[in-house]
Design an enzyme around this catalytic site. Structure first.
Site, PDB file in Angstrom:
ATOM      1  N   CYS A  54     -65.996  16.986  16.899  1.00 55.30           N
ATOM      2  CA  CYS A  54     -65.514  17.497  18.112  1.00 55.30           C
ATOM      3  C   CYS A  54     -66.242  16.798  19.437  1.00 55.30           C
ATOM      4  CB  CYS A  54     -65.724  19.193  18.249  1.00 55.30           C
ATOM      5  SG  CYS A  54     -65.215  19.996  16.622  1.00 55.30           S
ATOM      6  N   GLY A 110     -61.145  14.945  19.130  1.00 58.20           N
ATOM      7  CA  GLY A 110     -60.433  16.383  18.401  1.00 58.20           C
ATOM      8  C   GLY A 110     -59.210  16.526  19.033  1.00 58.20           C
ATOM      9  N   ASN A 150     -70.503  20.483  18.364  1.00 60.22           N
ATOM     10  CA  ASN A 150     -70.166  19.471  17.844  1.00 60.22           C
ATOM     11  C   ASN A 150     -70.971  19.137  16.538  1.00 60.22           C
ATOM     12  OD1 ASN A 150     -70.389  15.688  18.369  1.00 60.22           O
ATOM     13  ND2 ASN A 150     -69.372  16.895  16.814  1.00 60.22           N
ATOM     14  N   GLY A 151     -70.352  19.229  15.387  1.00 61.96           N
ATOM     15  CA  GLY A 151     -71.273  18.835  13.990  1.00 61.96           C
ATOM     16  C   GLY A 151     -70.931  20.034  13.084  1.00 61.96           C
ATOM     17  N   TYR A 201     -66.718   3.681  13.989  1.00 63.57           N
ATOM     18  CA  TYR A 201     -65.338   4.348  14.050  1.00 63.57           C
ATOM     19  C   TYR A 201     -65.083   5.313  15.110  1.00 63.57           C
ATOM     20  CZ  TYR A 201     -60.993   6.512  11.920  1.00 63.57           C
ATOM     21  OH  TYR A 201     -59.867   6.920  11.416  1.00 63.57           O
TER      22      TYR A 201
END
Length: 498
Positions: free
Chosen positions: A20, A52, A129-130, A286
Protein backbone atom coordinates in the site's frame (compact mmCIF):
# COMPACT_ATOMS: atom_id res chain seq x y z
CA UNK A 1 -6.55 -11.10 -3.48
CA UNK A 2 -9.39 -11.16 -5.96
CA UNK A 3 -9.13 -10.30 -9.64
CA UNK A 4 -10.26 -6.70 -9.98
CA UNK A 5 -12.39 -5.28 -12.76
CA UNK A 6 -9.74 -2.56 -13.21
CA UNK A 7 -7.07 -5.17 -14.07
CA UNK A 8 -6.85 -7.26 -17.20
CA UNK A 9 -6.28 -11.00 -17.12
CA UNK A 10 -2.80 -10.65 -18.63
CA UNK A 11 -1.86 -8.03 -16.04
CA UNK A 12 -3.12 -10.24 -13.24
CA UNK A 13 -1.02 -13.12 -14.54
CA UNK A 14 2.09 -10.99 -14.68
CA UNK A 15 1.91 -8.69 -11.72
CA UNK A 16 2.91 -9.00 -8.13
CA UNK A 17 0.21 -7.30 -6.08
CA UNK A 18 2.06 -5.18 -3.63
CA UNK A 19 1.37 -3.55 -0.34
CA UNK A 20 0.00 0.00 0.00
CA UNK A 21 0.92 3.65 0.05
CA UNK A 22 0.67 5.91 3.11
CA UNK A 23 0.86 9.69 3.26
CA UNK A 24 0.50 12.39 5.91
CA UNK A 25 0.65 16.19 5.98
CA UNK A 26 0.75 18.82 8.75
CA UNK A 27 0.48 22.53 7.97
CA UNK A 28 3.04 24.80 9.63
CA UNK A 29 2.44 27.93 11.64
CA UNK A 30 -0.83 29.30 13.05
CA UNK A 31 -4.03 27.39 12.45
CA UNK A 32 -6.44 27.58 10.65
CA UNK A 33 -4.02 27.33 7.78
CA UNK A 34 -4.11 28.74 4.27
CA UNK A 35 -2.49 25.56 2.98
CA UNK A 36 -4.92 23.21 1.24
CA UNK A 37 -3.88 20.19 3.28
CA UNK A 38 -6.50 17.85 1.79
CA UNK A 39 -5.40 18.85 -1.72
CA UNK A 40 -1.79 18.11 -0.80
CA UNK A 41 -2.77 14.67 0.53
CA UNK A 42 -4.83 13.91 -2.56
CA UNK A 43 -1.88 14.77 -4.83
CA UNK A 44 0.38 12.70 -2.60
CA UNK A 45 -1.94 9.71 -2.96
CA UNK A 46 -2.04 10.16 -6.73
CA UNK A 47 1.75 9.87 -6.75
CA UNK A 48 1.43 6.65 -4.72
CA UNK A 49 -1.38 5.18 -6.85
CA UNK A 50 0.99 2.53 -8.25
CA UNK A 51 1.28 1.08 -4.73
CA UNK A 52 -2.43 0.32 -4.48
CA UNK A 53 -5.38 0.64 -6.83
CA UNK A 54 -8.19 -1.11 -4.96
CA UNK A 55 -9.19 1.60 -2.52
CA UNK A 56 -8.17 4.96 -1.13
CA UNK A 57 -9.01 7.15 1.83
CA UNK A 58 -8.25 10.39 3.66
CA UNK A 59 -8.82 11.35 7.30
CA UNK A 60 -8.53 15.03 8.30
CA UNK A 61 -8.27 16.85 11.63
CA UNK A 62 -8.62 20.53 12.47
CA UNK A 63 -6.25 19.96 15.38
CA UNK A 64 -6.13 21.69 18.78
CA UNK A 65 -9.22 20.70 20.80
CA UNK A 66 -11.17 19.14 17.96
CA UNK A 67 -11.97 15.50 18.67
CA UNK A 68 -13.72 14.51 15.43
CA UNK A 69 -12.02 13.57 12.17
CA UNK A 70 -13.47 14.10 8.71
CA UNK A 71 -13.11 10.88 6.75
CA UNK A 72 -13.73 9.86 3.16
CA UNK A 73 -12.70 6.47 1.83
CA UNK A 74 -13.95 3.82 -0.55
CA UNK A 75 -13.18 1.38 -3.34
CA UNK A 76 -11.57 2.65 -6.50
CA UNK A 77 -8.84 4.96 -7.74
CA UNK A 78 -7.98 8.28 -6.10
CA UNK A 79 -9.35 10.27 -9.04
CA UNK A 80 -12.66 8.41 -8.90
CA UNK A 81 -13.14 8.98 -5.17
CA UNK A 82 -11.90 12.52 -4.68
CA UNK A 83 -13.60 15.08 -6.88
CA UNK A 84 -12.80 18.78 -6.42
CA UNK A 85 -15.85 19.20 -4.19
CA UNK A 86 -14.99 16.14 -2.11
CA UNK A 87 -11.48 17.45 -1.49
CA UNK A 88 -12.76 20.94 -0.59
CA UNK A 89 -15.14 19.45 1.97
CA UNK A 90 -12.23 17.74 3.74
CA UNK A 91 -11.07 20.83 5.59
CA UNK A 92 -8.39 20.57 8.22
CA UNK A 93 -4.89 21.50 9.34
CA UNK A 94 -3.48 17.99 9.20
CA UNK A 95 -4.44 14.64 7.74
CA UNK A 96 -3.36 11.21 6.55
CA UNK A 97 -4.17 9.16 3.48
CA UNK A 98 -3.87 5.64 2.10
CA UNK A 99 -3.98 3.70 -1.15
CA UNK A 100 -4.48 -0.05 -0.90
CA UNK A 101 -3.89 -3.43 -2.42
CA UNK A 102 -5.21 -6.26 -0.29
CA UNK A 103 -2.83 -8.78 1.24
CA UNK A 104 -3.92 -10.21 4.60
CA UNK A 105 -7.57 -9.17 4.20
CA UNK A 106 -9.95 -9.26 1.28
CA UNK A 107 -10.80 -6.61 -1.26
CA UNK A 108 -13.87 -5.16 0.45
CA UNK A 109 -14.98 -1.68 1.46
CA UNK A 110 -14.83 -2.54 5.16
CA UNK A 111 -11.04 -2.89 4.81
CA UNK A 112 -10.49 0.57 3.30
CA UNK A 113 -8.08 2.77 5.23
CA UNK A 114 -7.31 4.90 7.18
CA UNK A 115 -8.90 3.07 10.11
CA UNK A 116 -10.44 5.47 12.64
CA UNK A 117 -11.36 4.58 16.23
CA UNK A 118 -12.64 6.64 19.14
CA UNK A 119 -10.76 5.59 22.25
CA UNK A 120 -10.87 6.70 25.85
CA UNK A 121 -8.01 9.01 24.93
CA UNK A 122 -9.53 10.58 21.83
CA UNK A 123 -9.84 9.76 18.16
CA UNK A 124 -7.05 7.91 16.40
CA UNK A 125 -6.54 7.33 12.67
CA UNK A 126 -4.06 4.75 11.31
CA UNK A 127 -2.82 3.94 7.81
CA UNK A 128 -0.55 0.93 7.31
CA UNK A 129 1.79 -0.38 4.63
CA UNK A 130 3.03 -3.94 5.11
CA UNK A 131 1.83 -7.16 6.70
CA UNK A 132 2.40 -8.27 10.29
CA UNK A 133 4.67 -11.29 10.50
CA UNK A 134 2.95 -12.48 13.71
CA UNK A 135 -0.59 -11.26 13.02
CA UNK A 136 -2.22 -14.48 14.28
CA UNK A 137 -0.59 -14.30 17.68
CA UNK A 138 -1.29 -10.58 18.03
CA UNK A 139 -4.90 -11.10 16.98
CA UNK A 140 -5.41 -13.75 19.66
CA UNK A 141 -3.96 -11.39 22.25
CA UNK A 142 -6.29 -8.52 21.27
CA UNK A 143 -9.36 -10.79 21.25
CA UNK A 144 -8.38 -12.22 24.64
CA UNK A 145 -8.43 -8.68 26.01
CA UNK A 146 -12.12 -8.41 25.12
CA UNK A 147 -11.74 -6.32 21.96
CA UNK A 148 -13.98 -7.18 19.01
CA UNK A 149 -12.56 -6.92 15.49
CA UNK A 150 -14.78 -6.16 12.52
CA UNK A 151 -12.33 -7.25 9.79
CA UNK A 152 -9.49 -9.69 9.15
CA UNK A 153 -7.18 -6.78 8.33
CA UNK A 154 -3.97 -6.59 10.31
CA UNK A 155 -4.23 -2.81 9.88
CA UNK A 156 -7.35 -2.77 12.06
CA UNK A 157 -5.47 -5.07 14.43
CA UNK A 158 -2.69 -2.47 14.73
CA UNK A 159 -5.24 0.27 15.45
CA UNK A 160 -6.89 -1.70 18.24
CA UNK A 161 -3.56 -2.83 19.71
CA UNK A 162 -2.47 0.81 20.01
CA UNK A 163 -5.56 1.64 22.07
CA UNK A 164 -5.12 -1.19 24.60
CA UNK A 165 -3.58 -0.53 28.00
CA UNK A 166 -0.58 -2.87 28.26
CA UNK A 167 -1.08 -5.27 31.19
CA UNK A 168 2.51 -5.02 32.39
CA UNK A 169 3.38 -1.38 31.61
CA UNK A 170 2.06 1.76 33.29
CA UNK A 171 1.08 4.27 30.59
CA UNK A 172 -0.26 7.66 31.51
CA UNK A 173 -3.51 8.01 29.58
CA UNK A 174 -3.07 9.27 26.02
CA UNK A 175 0.69 8.71 25.87
CA UNK A 176 0.63 7.64 22.23
CA UNK A 177 4.44 7.43 21.83
CA UNK A 178 4.54 4.93 24.72
CA UNK A 179 1.70 2.96 23.15
CA UNK A 180 3.48 2.91 19.79
CA UNK A 181 6.69 1.69 21.42
CA UNK A 182 4.74 -1.06 23.19
CA UNK A 183 3.19 -2.12 19.88
CA UNK A 184 6.65 -2.23 18.31
CA UNK A 185 7.79 -4.53 21.12
CA UNK A 186 4.92 -6.88 20.29
CA UNK A 187 5.78 -7.13 16.59
CA UNK A 188 9.01 -6.27 14.81
CA UNK A 189 7.77 -6.30 11.20
CA UNK A 190 6.43 -5.51 8.70
CA UNK A 191 4.99 -2.02 8.80
CA UNK A 192 5.31 1.59 7.94
CA UNK A 193 2.58 3.58 9.69
CA UNK A 194 1.16 7.06 9.69
CA UNK A 195 -0.86 7.65 12.85
CA UNK A 196 -2.92 10.78 13.49
CA UNK A 197 -4.32 12.01 16.74
CA UNK A 198 -5.80 15.43 17.51
CA UNK A 199 -2.96 17.78 16.50
CA UNK A 200 -0.03 15.64 15.40
CA UNK A 201 1.02 12.80 13.11
CA UNK A 202 3.43 10.00 13.93
CA UNK A 203 5.48 8.28 11.25
CA UNK A 204 6.58 4.80 12.32
CA UNK A 205 8.86 2.32 10.58
CA UNK A 206 9.46 -1.21 11.81
CA UNK A 207 12.88 -1.95 13.36
CA UNK A 208 14.03 -3.85 10.27
CA UNK A 209 13.04 -1.01 7.95
CA UNK A 210 11.28 -3.53 5.72
CA UNK A 211 8.83 -1.04 4.23
CA UNK A 212 9.79 2.47 3.05
CA UNK A 213 8.85 5.79 4.66
CA UNK A 214 10.36 9.23 4.15
CA UNK A 215 9.97 12.84 5.30
CA UNK A 216 9.55 15.97 3.19
CA UNK A 217 9.38 19.69 3.87
CA UNK A 218 6.82 21.83 2.04
CA UNK A 219 7.98 25.30 1.02
CA UNK A 220 6.01 28.29 -0.22
CA UNK A 221 5.85 28.54 -4.00
CA UNK A 222 6.20 32.34 -3.80
CA UNK A 223 8.68 32.63 -0.92
CA UNK A 224 11.19 29.77 -1.06
CA UNK A 225 12.42 30.54 2.45
CA UNK A 226 8.96 30.13 3.97
CA UNK A 227 7.99 26.72 5.32
CA UNK A 228 4.36 25.70 4.79
CA UNK A 229 4.25 22.20 6.20
CA UNK A 230 5.70 18.75 6.66
CA UNK A 231 4.83 15.52 4.89
CA UNK A 232 5.56 11.85 5.44
CA UNK A 233 5.17 9.39 2.58
CA UNK A 234 5.88 5.84 1.44
CA UNK A 235 7.87 7.30 -1.45
CA UNK A 236 9.38 10.67 -2.33
CA UNK A 237 8.15 10.54 -5.95
CA UNK A 238 5.24 12.93 -5.33
CA UNK A 239 7.14 15.61 -3.43
CA UNK A 240 7.81 17.87 -6.42
CA UNK A 241 4.12 17.91 -7.35
CA UNK A 242 3.25 19.37 -3.92
CA UNK A 243 6.21 21.71 -3.62
CA UNK A 244 8.03 19.59 -1.04
CA UNK A 245 11.70 18.71 -0.66
CA UNK A 246 12.91 15.27 0.27
CA UNK A 247 14.64 15.48 3.68
CA UNK A 248 15.47 11.88 4.57
CA UNK A 249 14.13 8.39 5.15
CA UNK A 250 12.52 7.57 8.46
CA UNK A 251 15.12 5.33 10.08
CA UNK A 252 14.34 1.66 10.81
CA UNK A 253 12.66 1.49 14.23
CA UNK A 254 12.17 5.26 14.37
CA UNK A 255 9.08 7.09 15.59
CA UNK A 256 8.90 10.65 14.23
CA UNK A 257 6.38 13.26 15.35
CA UNK A 258 5.11 15.89 12.91
CA UNK A 259 3.41 19.00 14.29
CA UNK A 260 2.83 22.57 13.15
CA UNK A 261 6.29 23.35 14.60
CA UNK A 262 8.20 20.77 12.58
CA UNK A 263 9.29 17.18 13.09
CA UNK A 264 11.34 15.45 15.74
CA UNK A 265 12.51 11.94 16.58
CA UNK A 266 10.63 10.47 19.53
CA UNK A 267 12.65 7.27 19.80
CA UNK A 268 14.45 4.60 17.79
CA UNK A 269 13.94 0.94 18.61
CA UNK A 270 16.76 -1.51 17.92
CA UNK A 271 16.55 -4.93 16.37
CA UNK A 272 16.90 -8.16 18.36
CA UNK A 273 20.34 -9.78 18.53
CA UNK A 274 21.91 -6.98 16.47
CA UNK A 275 20.43 -8.36 13.28
CA UNK A 276 20.94 -6.27 10.11
CA UNK A 277 18.32 -4.09 8.48
CA UNK A 278 16.00 -5.81 6.03
CA UNK A 279 14.68 -3.25 3.53
CA UNK A 280 12.69 -5.01 0.81
CA UNK A 281 15.07 -5.32 -2.15
CA UNK A 282 12.14 -5.72 -4.55
CA UNK A 283 11.21 -2.10 -3.92
CA UNK A 284 14.18 -1.29 -6.15
CA UNK A 285 13.39 -3.97 -8.72
CA UNK A 286 9.67 -3.59 -9.20
CA UNK A 287 7.50 -1.73 -6.73
CA UNK A 288 8.76 1.84 -6.46
CA UNK A 289 8.39 4.60 -8.99
CA UNK A 290 11.75 5.16 -10.71
CA UNK A 291 11.93 8.79 -9.55
CA UNK A 292 11.72 7.87 -5.85
CA UNK A 293 14.73 8.06 -3.53
CA UNK A 294 15.58 5.18 -1.21
CA UNK A 295 18.61 5.02 1.05
CA UNK A 296 20.07 8.15 -0.54
CA UNK A 297 19.85 6.99 -4.17
CA UNK A 298 17.41 7.20 -7.06
CA UNK A 299 15.52 4.00 -7.84
CA UNK A 300 16.06 4.56 -11.58
CA UNK A 301 19.84 4.52 -11.09
CA UNK A 302 19.67 1.17 -9.29
CA UNK A 303 17.60 -0.32 -12.12
CA UNK A 304 20.13 1.01 -14.62
CA UNK A 305 22.93 -0.74 -12.69
CA UNK A 306 20.86 -3.96 -12.62
CA UNK A 307 21.02 -3.89 -16.41
CA UNK A 308 24.77 -3.33 -16.33
CA UNK A 309 25.27 -6.28 -13.96
CA UNK A 310 22.95 -8.43 -16.09
CA UNK A 311 25.05 -7.68 -19.18
CA UNK A 312 28.22 -8.68 -17.35
CA UNK A 313 26.67 -11.95 -16.24
CA UNK A 314 24.77 -13.13 -19.32
CA UNK A 315 25.80 -11.41 -22.55
CA UNK A 316 24.75 -12.97 -25.84
CA UNK A 317 25.37 -11.83 -29.43
CA UNK A 318 22.54 -9.65 -30.69
CA UNK A 319 21.75 -6.68 -32.95
CA UNK A 320 19.52 -4.71 -30.57
CA UNK A 321 18.50 -4.47 -26.92
CA UNK A 322 14.94 -3.60 -25.93
CA UNK A 323 12.46 -3.93 -23.09
CA UNK A 324 8.91 -4.77 -22.17
CA UNK A 325 7.56 -1.23 -21.61
CA UNK A 326 7.97 0.31 -19.22
CA UNK A 327 9.04 -2.05 -16.48
CA UNK A 328 12.36 -3.18 -17.93
CA UNK A 329 13.37 0.01 -19.71
CA UNK A 330 15.91 1.36 -17.21
CA UNK A 331 17.68 -2.01 -17.01
CA UNK A 332 17.64 -2.28 -20.81
CA UNK A 333 19.41 1.07 -21.09
CA UNK A 334 22.00 -0.16 -18.59
CA UNK A 335 22.47 -3.38 -20.58
CA UNK A 336 22.86 -1.36 -23.79
CA UNK A 337 25.39 1.04 -22.23
CA UNK A 338 27.53 -1.81 -20.91
CA UNK A 339 27.54 -3.80 -24.18
CA UNK A 340 27.36 -1.02 -26.82
CA UNK A 341 24.45 -2.91 -28.38
CA UNK A 342 21.96 -0.19 -29.38
CA UNK A 343 18.72 0.19 -27.45
CA UNK A 344 15.74 0.16 -29.83
CA UNK A 345 12.04 0.28 -29.01
CA UNK A 346 10.27 -2.81 -30.33
CA UNK A 347 6.93 -2.74 -28.50
CA UNK A 348 4.26 -0.06 -28.32
CA UNK A 349 2.05 -0.23 -25.24
CA UNK A 350 -1.60 0.74 -25.59
CA UNK A 351 -2.21 2.59 -22.33
CA UNK A 352 -5.98 2.57 -22.82
CA UNK A 353 -6.26 -1.22 -22.55
CA UNK A 354 -5.95 -3.30 -19.43
CA UNK A 355 -7.22 -1.11 -16.64
CA UNK A 356 -10.73 -0.49 -17.93
CA UNK A 357 -12.50 -3.85 -18.05
CA UNK A 358 -12.08 -7.61 -18.18
CA UNK A 359 -13.12 -8.68 -21.63
CA UNK A 360 -15.56 -11.62 -21.31
CA UNK A 361 -15.18 -12.71 -24.93
CA UNK A 362 -13.08 -15.88 -25.19
CA UNK A 363 -11.72 -14.78 -28.57
CA UNK A 364 -10.56 -11.38 -27.35
CA UNK A 365 -9.17 -12.85 -24.14
CA UNK A 366 -7.03 -15.21 -26.21
CA UNK A 367 -5.61 -12.20 -28.05
CA UNK A 368 -4.34 -11.11 -24.64
CA UNK A 369 -1.01 -9.38 -25.16
CA UNK A 370 -1.90 -8.41 -28.74
CA UNK A 371 -4.62 -6.15 -27.35
CA UNK A 372 -2.10 -4.39 -25.15
CA UNK A 373 1.12 -4.38 -27.20
CA UNK A 374 1.97 -3.74 -30.80
CA UNK A 375 5.29 -4.71 -32.37
CA UNK A 376 7.21 -1.95 -34.18
CA UNK A 377 7.91 -4.12 -37.19
CA UNK A 378 10.54 -1.93 -38.88
CA UNK A 379 12.70 -2.12 -35.76
CA UNK A 380 12.20 -5.87 -35.37
CA UNK A 381 12.37 -7.48 -38.81
CA UNK A 382 15.55 -9.47 -39.40
CA UNK A 383 16.99 -8.62 -35.98
CA UNK A 384 18.52 -10.73 -33.23
CA UNK A 385 17.26 -9.11 -30.06
CA UNK A 386 17.76 -9.15 -26.31
CA UNK A 387 14.51 -8.35 -24.52
CA UNK A 388 14.79 -7.16 -20.91
CA UNK A 389 12.05 -7.49 -18.32
CA UNK A 390 12.15 -6.71 -14.60
CA UNK A 391 10.72 -10.04 -13.38
CA UNK A 392 8.91 -13.20 -14.42
CA UNK A 393 6.23 -14.44 -12.02
CA UNK A 394 3.95 -17.09 -13.53
CA UNK A 395 5.42 -16.95 -17.03
CA UNK A 396 2.07 -16.55 -18.79
CA UNK A 397 2.75 -13.24 -20.52
CA UNK A 398 6.24 -13.54 -21.99
CA UNK A 399 5.33 -16.30 -24.46
CA UNK A 400 2.72 -14.23 -26.31
CA UNK A 401 5.10 -11.24 -26.40
CA UNK A 402 7.82 -13.38 -28.00
CA UNK A 403 5.33 -14.72 -30.57
CA UNK A 404 4.31 -11.12 -31.35
CA UNK A 405 7.96 -10.22 -32.02
CA UNK A 406 8.64 -13.32 -34.11
CA UNK A 407 5.52 -12.63 -36.19
CA UNK A 408 6.98 -9.15 -36.80
CA UNK A 409 10.17 -10.72 -38.17
CA UNK A 410 12.56 -11.11 -35.23
CA UNK A 411 15.10 -13.86 -36.02
CA UNK A 412 16.22 -14.44 -32.40
CA UNK A 413 14.69 -13.38 -29.07
CA UNK A 414 16.86 -13.74 -25.97
CA UNK A 415 15.14 -12.99 -22.66
CA UNK A 416 17.13 -11.39 -19.86
CA UNK A 417 15.49 -10.75 -16.50
CA UNK A 418 16.86 -7.87 -14.40
CA UNK A 419 16.18 -9.65 -11.11
CA UNK A 420 16.76 -13.13 -9.68
CA UNK A 421 14.03 -15.78 -10.02
CA UNK A 422 11.16 -15.51 -7.54
CA UNK A 423 10.96 -18.75 -5.57
CA UNK A 424 9.35 -17.99 -2.19
CA UNK A 425 6.30 -16.18 -0.81
CA UNK A 426 6.76 -12.91 1.06
CA UNK A 427 4.48 -12.80 4.16
CA UNK A 428 5.48 -9.16 4.73
CA UNK A 429 3.10 -7.21 2.53
CA UNK A 430 3.73 -8.44 -1.01
CA UNK A 431 1.08 -10.71 -2.46
CA UNK A 432 3.40 -13.13 -4.26
CA UNK A 433 1.69 -16.23 -5.68
CA UNK A 434 2.14 -19.59 -3.99
CA UNK A 435 5.43 -21.43 -4.56
CA UNK A 436 3.73 -23.86 -6.91
CA UNK A 437 2.54 -20.97 -9.09
CA UNK A 438 6.00 -19.40 -9.38
CA UNK A 439 7.41 -20.56 -12.70
CA UNK A 440 11.01 -20.57 -11.41
CA UNK A 441 10.12 -23.43 -9.06
CA UNK A 442 8.81 -25.58 -11.90
CA UNK A 443 11.30 -25.04 -14.70
CA UNK A 444 15.01 -24.53 -15.26
CA UNK A 445 16.14 -21.58 -17.37
CA UNK A 446 16.45 -23.78 -20.46
CA UNK A 447 13.04 -25.36 -19.86
CA UNK A 448 11.41 -21.96 -19.41
CA UNK A 449 13.09 -20.59 -22.53
CA UNK A 450 11.66 -23.48 -24.53
CA UNK A 451 8.26 -23.09 -22.85
CA UNK A 452 7.92 -19.43 -23.84
CA UNK A 453 9.60 -19.77 -27.24
CA UNK A 454 12.80 -17.83 -26.46
CA UNK A 455 16.23 -18.67 -27.85
CA UNK A 456 17.72 -18.31 -24.37
CA UNK A 457 16.80 -16.99 -20.93
CA UNK A 458 18.88 -15.80 -17.98
CA UNK A 459 18.18 -14.03 -14.69
CA UNK A 460 20.31 -11.55 -12.76
CA UNK A 461 21.98 -13.30 -9.82
CA UNK A 462 21.19 -12.44 -6.21
CA UNK A 463 24.80 -11.27 -5.82
CA UNK A 464 24.43 -9.08 -8.92
CA UNK A 465 21.25 -7.51 -7.58
CA UNK A 466 22.84 -6.80 -4.21
CA UNK A 467 25.85 -5.23 -5.91
CA UNK A 468 23.63 -3.01 -8.06
CA UNK A 469 21.73 -1.82 -4.99
CA UNK A 470 24.71 -1.19 -2.74
CA UNK A 471 27.30 0.06 -5.27
CA UNK A 472 26.50 3.80 -5.11
CA UNK A 473 24.82 3.89 -1.71
CA UNK A 474 26.23 6.81 0.33
CA UNK A 475 26.88 4.67 3.41
CA UNK A 476 27.45 1.34 1.66
CA UNK A 477 30.21 0.33 4.07
CA UNK A 478 27.98 0.68 7.13
CA UNK A 479 27.36 -2.50 9.09
CA UNK A 480 23.73 -1.37 9.34
CA UNK A 481 23.07 -1.91 5.64
CA UNK A 482 20.94 -4.94 4.86
CA UNK A 483 18.16 -5.97 2.48
CA UNK A 484 15.43 -8.57 2.66
CA UNK A 485 15.77 -11.16 -0.12
CA UNK A 486 13.24 -13.63 1.31
CA UNK A 487 11.27 -14.00 -1.93
CA UNK A 488 14.52 -14.88 -3.74
CA UNK A 489 16.42 -16.93 -1.17
CA UNK A 490 13.90 -18.03 1.47
CA UNK A 491 15.95 -16.24 4.15
CA UNK A 492 13.43 -14.26 6.27
CA UNK A 493 14.43 -11.53 8.75
CA UNK A 494 12.51 -13.35 11.50
CA UNK A 495 10.81 -16.71 11.84
CA UNK A 496 7.19 -16.57 10.73
CA UNK A 497 4.89 -16.77 13.74
CA UNK A 498 1.26 -17.80 13.64
Amino acid sequence: MTLQSSMSVEEYDRQLRHECGVFGCVASGPWPTNTDVSQVICLGLLALQHRGQESAGIAMSEGDNHTQFKVKKGMGLVTNLFSDDAVKNLKGNLGIGHTRYSTSAGSEEVNCQPFVVHSAHGALAVAHNGELFNAGRLRRMVLARGVGLSTHSDSELITQALCLNPPDIEIDGPDWPARIRHFMELTKLSYSLVIMEKDRIFGVRDPYGNRPLCIGRMMSLTDTDKEEGWVVSSESCGFLSIGARYIRDVYPGEIVELTRDGFQTISIMGRPHNRPQAFCIFEYVYFARPDSIYEGQMVYSVRLRCGIMLARESLVEADIVSSVPESGTAAAHGFSTETNIPFVEVLYKNRYIGRTFIQPSARLRKLGVAKKFGAIAENVAGKRMILIDDSIVRGNTMGPIIKLLRDAGATEVHIRVASPPLKFTCNMGINIPTRDELIANRMTNDQLAKHIGADSLAYLSVEGLRAAVIDKMPNKNSKEIGHCTACLTGEYPEELSF
